[in-house]
Motif scaffolding. Structure first.
Motif, mmCIF file in Angstrom:
data_model
loop_
_atom_site.group_PDB
_atom_site.id
_atom_site.type_symbol
_atom_site.label_atom_id
_atom_site.label_comp_id
_atom_site.label_asym_id
_atom_site.label_seq_id
_atom_site.Cartn_x
_atom_site.Cartn_y
_atom_site.Cartn_z
ATOM 1 N N ARG A 1 11.193 -4.013 -2.656
ATOM 2 C CA ARG A 1 11.341 -2.646 -3.173
ATOM 3 C C ARG A 1 12.814 -2.221 -3.147
ATOM 4 N NH1 ARG A 1 7.341 -0.814 0.020
ATOM 5 N NH2 ARG A 1 5.556 -1.302 -1.231
ATOM 6 N N ASN B 1 7.538 -6.768 1.079
ATOM 7 C CA ASN B 1 7.421 -5.726 0.060
ATOM 8 C C ASN B 1 8.552 -4.711 0.184
ATOM 9 O OD1 ASN B 1 5.184 -6.659 -1.297
ATOM 10 N ND2 ASN B 1 3.734 -5.417 -0.149
ATOM 11 N N PRO C 1 2.838 -3.132 -4.839
ATOM 12 C CA PRO C 1 3.064 -4.131 -3.788
ATOM 13 C C PRO C 1 3.013 -5.550 -4.351
ATOM 14 C CG PRO C 1 0.843 -3.290 -3.648
ATOM 15 C CD PRO C 1 1.549 -2.491 -4.722
#
Length: 142
Positions: free
Chosen positions: A86, A82, A132
């Motif tokens: 990101r 994640n 997420p």
């Protein structure tokens, strides 16, 4: 049915008066010994049962600890993925903004109308940027 005659110390039916209480005392002692033996056997069986249960519970506990460890490790992996995603999303957003600014300049210089996509502002909808990545359902099955 034949009955077994009681023996007294004198050997006769009218024997000494103390023979009858002695016989009762002997029977009571024998009964108490038997009761104590049964009680010890019950306690021993109960102790063995509890020891077996302790063993089973320790095995189950070890399995749970291993399962928790595996799930923690999978969580760390998903969390790391994640974080990477990101960072990639932020990098791609920055690149898109840069390309859009170039397109705006080209549009102004050339006078041509261009379809330039709008870039969502992450401050207006912060949940969209930090959403997420959901793991695959069977990833956590051990």
């Amino acid at each position: 049915m034949a009955s077994i005659p009681r023996q007294t110390s004198s050997g006769s039916n009218g024997g000494s008066p103390s023979a009858l209480p002695d016989e009762r005392k002997r029977k009571r002692m024998q009964s108490n010994r038997e009761s104590a033996r049964r009680s010890r056997m019950r306690k021993q069986k109960q102790l063995e049962d509890l020891a077996g249960e302790v063993s089973r519970l320790q095995i189950a506990n070890n399995q749970l600890v291993q399962s928790i460890g595996a799930k923690e490790q999978a969580f760390v992996q998903v969390d790391n993925m994640n974080n990477v995603l990101r960072a990639q999303a932020m990098e791609l957003t920055d690149r898109l903004r840069s390309l859009n600014s170039v397109l705006h300049i080209v549009e102004e210089v050339s006078g041509l109308a261009m379809d330039i996509p709008e870039i969502p502002d992450p401050l207006l909808k912060p949940w969209e940027l930090s959403r997420p990545v959901l793991p695959v359902a069977d990833m956590f099955l051990c």
